[in-house]
Design a protein around this motif. Structure first.
Motif, PDB file in Angstrom:
ATOM      1  N   ASN A  43     -40.479  27.931  -5.449  1.00 36.74           N
ATOM      2  CA  ASN A  43     -40.284  29.384  -5.170  1.00 36.74           C
ATOM      3  C   ASN A  43     -39.755  29.692  -3.734  1.00 36.74           C
ATOM      4  N   GLY A  44     -38.825  30.969  -3.761  1.00 36.46           N
ATOM      5  CA  GLY A  44     -38.346  31.526  -2.478  1.00 36.46           C
ATOM      6  C   GLY A  44     -37.072  30.477  -2.413  1.00 36.46           C
ATOM      7  N   TYR A  45     -36.361  30.011  -3.324  1.00 39.24           N
ATOM      8  CA  TYR A  45     -35.237  29.281  -2.980  1.00 39.24           C
ATOM      9  C   TYR A  45     -34.129  30.127  -2.544  1.00 39.24           C
ATOM     10  N   LYS A  46     -33.674  29.819  -1.247  1.00 38.89           N
ATOM     11  CA  LYS A  46     -32.648  30.619  -0.625  1.00 38.89           C
ATOM     12  C   LYS A  46     -31.115  30.742  -0.938  1.00 38.89           C
ATOM     13  N   LEU A  47     -30.726  29.631  -1.655  1.00 42.09           N
ATOM     14  CA  LEU A  47     -29.228  29.381  -1.842  1.00 42.09           C
ATOM     15  C   LEU A  47     -28.738  30.385  -3.045  1.00 42.09           C
ATOM     16  N   GLY A  48     -27.447  30.772  -2.627  1.00 42.37           N
ATOM     17  CA  GLY A  48     -27.257  31.615  -3.806  1.00 42.37           C
ATOM     18  C   GLY A  48     -26.654  31.174  -5.281  1.00 42.37           C
ATOM     19  N   PHE A  49     -26.805  29.864  -5.110  1.00 45.17           N
ATOM     20  CA  PHE A  49     -26.286  29.121  -6.400  1.00 45.17           C
ATOM     21  C   PHE A  49     -27.402  28.291  -6.930  1.00 45.17           C
ATOM     22  N   PRO A  50     -27.480  28.395  -8.252  1.00 51.20           N
ATOM     23  CA  PRO A  50     -26.832  29.046  -9.297  1.00 51.20           C
ATOM     24  C   PRO A  50     -27.618  30.526  -9.283  1.00 51.20           C
ATOM     25  N   VAL A  51     -26.903  31.374 -10.083  1.00 53.00           N
ATOM     26  CA  VAL A  51     -27.249  32.878  -9.985  1.00 53.00           C
ATOM     27  C   VAL A  51     -28.634  33.282 -10.791  1.00 53.00           C
ATOM     28  N   ALA A  52     -28.948  32.064 -11.678  1.00 50.70           N
ATOM     29  CA  ALA A  52     -30.051  32.488 -12.540  1.00 50.70           C
ATOM     30  C   ALA A  52     -31.284  32.879 -11.882  1.00 50.70           C
ATOM     31  N   GLY A  53     -32.288  33.422 -12.479  1.00 55.34           N
ATOM     32  CA  GLY A  53     -33.393  33.989 -12.018  1.00 55.34           C
ATOM     33  C   GLY A  53     -34.430  32.631 -11.919  1.00 55.34           C
ATOM     34  N   ALA A  54     -34.117  31.575 -12.798  1.00 59.04           N
ATOM     35  CA  ALA A  54     -34.850  30.438 -12.730  1.00 59.04           C
ATOM     36  C   ALA A  54     -33.957  29.271 -12.935  1.00 59.04           C
ATOM     37  N   GLY A  58     -35.035  18.327 -13.590  1.00 56.62           N
ATOM     38  CA  GLY A  58     -36.292  17.350 -13.902  1.00 56.62           C
ATOM     39  C   GLY A  58     -37.416  18.186 -14.244  1.00 56.62           C
ATOM     40  N   ASN A  59     -38.422  17.917 -13.539  1.00 56.33           N
ATOM     41  CA  ASN A  59     -39.816  18.875 -13.762  1.00 56.33           C
ATOM     42  C   ASN A  59     -40.169  19.856 -12.751  1.00 56.33           C
ATOM     43  N   VAL A  60     -38.943  20.063 -11.736  1.00 56.49           N
ATOM     44  CA  VAL A  60     -39.085  21.209 -10.747  1.00 56.49           C
ATOM     45  C   VAL A  60     -38.110  22.475 -11.415  1.00 56.49           C
ATOM     46  N   VAL A  61     -38.840  23.546 -11.301  1.00 56.87           N
ATOM     47  CA  VAL A  61     -38.452  24.759 -11.625  1.00 56.87           C
ATOM     48  C   VAL A  61     -38.103  25.475 -10.684  1.00 56.87           C
ATOM     49  N   LEU A  62     -36.844  25.739 -10.005  1.00 57.39           N
ATOM     50  CA  LEU A  62     -36.480  26.731  -8.726  1.00 57.39           C
ATOM     51  C   LEU A  62     -36.279  28.047  -9.005  1.00 57.39           C
ATOM     52  N   SER A  63     -36.704  28.887  -8.186  1.00 60.73           N
ATOM     53  CA  SER A  63     -36.559  30.012  -8.334  1.00 60.73           C
ATOM     54  C   SER A  63     -36.469  31.147  -6.911  1.00 60.73           C
ATOM     55  N   LYS A  64     -35.531  32.011  -6.927  1.00 57.84           N
ATOM     56  CA  LYS A  64     -35.620  33.062  -5.743  1.00 57.84           C
ATOM     57  C   LYS A  64     -36.807  33.826  -5.634  1.00 57.84           C
ATOM     58  N   HIS A  65     -37.537  33.915  -6.591  1.00 55.19           N
ATOM     59  CA  HIS A  65     -38.729  35.040  -6.750  1.00 55.19           C
ATOM     60  C   HIS A  65     -39.964  34.130  -6.468  1.00 55.19           C
ATOM     61  N   GLU A  66     -40.846  35.106  -6.054  1.00 57.25           N
ATOM     62  CA  GLU A  66     -42.319  34.669  -5.820  1.00 57.25           C
ATOM     63  C   GLU A  66     -43.054  33.962  -7.034  1.00 57.25           C
ATOM     64  N   ARG A  67     -44.061  33.366  -6.818  1.00 58.61           N
ATOM     65  CA  ARG A  67     -44.840  32.495  -7.554  1.00 58.61           C
ATOM     66  C   ARG A  67     -45.195  33.091  -8.872  1.00 58.61           C
ATOM     67  N   ALA A  68     -45.708  34.777  -8.724  1.00 61.41           N
ATOM     68  CA  ALA A  68     -45.901  35.510  -9.574  1.00 61.41           C
ATOM     69  C   ALA A  68     -44.791  35.531 -10.733  1.00 61.41           C
ATOM     70  N   TYR A  69     -43.593  35.260 -10.510  1.00 58.35           N
ATOM     71  CA  TYR A  69     -42.558  35.195 -11.503  1.00 58.35           C
ATOM     72  C   TYR A  69     -42.895  34.324 -12.681  1.00 58.35           C
ATOM     73  N   PHE A  70     -43.627  33.363 -12.553  1.00 60.61           N
ATOM     74  CA  PHE A  70     -44.047  32.353 -13.380  1.00 60.61           C
ATOM     75  C   PHE A  70     -45.178  32.632 -14.172  1.00 60.61           C
ATOM     76  N   ASP A  71     -45.701  33.785 -14.016  1.00 60.31           N
ATOM     77  CA  ASP A  71     -46.976  34.613 -14.695  1.00 60.31           C
ATOM     78  C   ASP A  71     -46.610  34.620 -16.354  1.00 60.31           C
ATOM     79  N   ASP A  72     -45.335  34.720 -16.389  1.00 58.22           N
ATOM     80  CA  ASP A  72     -44.736  34.770 -18.032  1.00 58.22           C
ATOM     81  C   ASP A  72     -44.877  33.498 -18.699  1.00 58.22           C
ATOM     82  N   PRO A  73     -45.654  33.425 -19.885  1.00 59.76           N
ATOM     83  CA  PRO A  73     -45.952  32.041 -20.407  1.00 59.76           C
ATOM     84  C   PRO A  73     -44.660  31.817 -21.072  1.00 59.76           C
ATOM     85  N   ALA A  74     -43.994  32.942 -21.643  1.00 54.33           N
ATOM     86  CA  ALA A  74     -42.745  32.539 -22.300  1.00 54.33           C
ATOM     87  C   ALA A  74     -41.720  31.784 -21.491  1.00 54.33           C
ATOM     88  N   LEU A  75     -41.613  32.421 -20.370  1.00 53.45           N
ATOM     89  CA  LEU A  75     -40.675  31.664 -19.391  1.00 53.45           C
ATOM     90  C   LEU A  75     -40.910  30.431 -18.966  1.00 53.45           C
TER      91      LEU A  75
END
Length: 155
Positions: A43-54, A58-75
Motif C-alpha cells: 500500500n501507499g505505492y507512489k508511482l503514477g503507473f499504472p493508473v489502476a486502483g490496484a 505474482g502474489n503482490v497486490v500494489l495500490s496507492k491506497h491505504e490498507r483499508a482499501y482491501f477490506d472489500d472481499p470482492a476486490l
C-alpha cells in the motif's frame, strides 16, 4: 490458506513474479503487509503507473491506497484471481499478454478492461469495472483524441 493457495504461493515464488512484485513495490516506496489467501499487500505505492486502483504482480497486490482499501472481499478475490493467472501462465509472460489484452479491449470498447480476458476472468464487477459494449473503431479513436485535447497544456 488452502493447499492450492500454498501451491500458488510457491509457484509464483519459483516463477519470480512475486519477487518482481516486491521489487516494483520497493521502487514505488510501498508499505508491505500480509494479506489473506497468500497475498501480500503493498500500500501507499507512489508511482503514477499504472493508473489502476490496484494491480497484481505474482502474489503482490500494489495500490496507492491505504490498507483499508482491501477490506472489500470482492476486490481481494479479484486480485487473487490475477495471482492465479500469473501462476497458470508461468509468470512474467503474463505482463506482455496483459498489455496486448488492454490494447485490444481499448480498441474494441474504448475501455482497457471491458474485453480484456484477464479482467473478465478475474470478474470485472468484483474488480470495480463496468462492462462497456463493443463500439466502432472510429468512435474509439475520436474518444481517445478528444481526451488528449481536453488535457491542460503547459506546466
Amino acid at each position: 490458506m488452502t493447499a492450492w493457495q500454498w501451491v500458488k504461493v510457491i509457484g509464483n515464488l519459483l516463477n519470480l513474479t512475486t519477487l518482481a512484485g516486491v521489487v516494483v513495490g520497493v521502487v514505488g516506496r510501498a508499505r508491505f503487509s500480509r494479506g489473506p489467501r497468500g497475498l501480500v499487500f503493498a500500500n501507499g505505492y507512489k508511482l503514477g503507473f499504472p493508473v489502476a486502483g490496484a494491480f497484481t504482480i505474482g502474489n503482490v497486490v500494489l495500490s496507492k491506497h491505504e490498507r483499508a482499501y482491501f477490506d472489500d472481499p470482492a476486490l481481494v478475490r479479484h486480485e487473487e484471481r490475477h495471482s492465479w493467472q500469473y501462476f497458470c501462465l508461468i509468470g512474467l509472460p503474463m505482463l506482455p499478454l496483459y498489455v496486448v489484452a488492454v490494447v485490444v479491449s481499448f480498441l474494441l470498447t474504448g475501455d482497457p478492461a471491458s474485453r480484456n480476458p484477464f479482467e473478465r476472468l478475474a470478474d470485472l464487477k468484483e474488480g470495480g469495472y463496468v462492462e462497456r459494449p463493443i463500439q466502432p473503431l472510429g468512435k474509439t479513436v475520436t474518444q481517445a483524441f478528444s481526451g488528449l485535447k481536453s488535457r491542460p497544456k503547459g506546466p
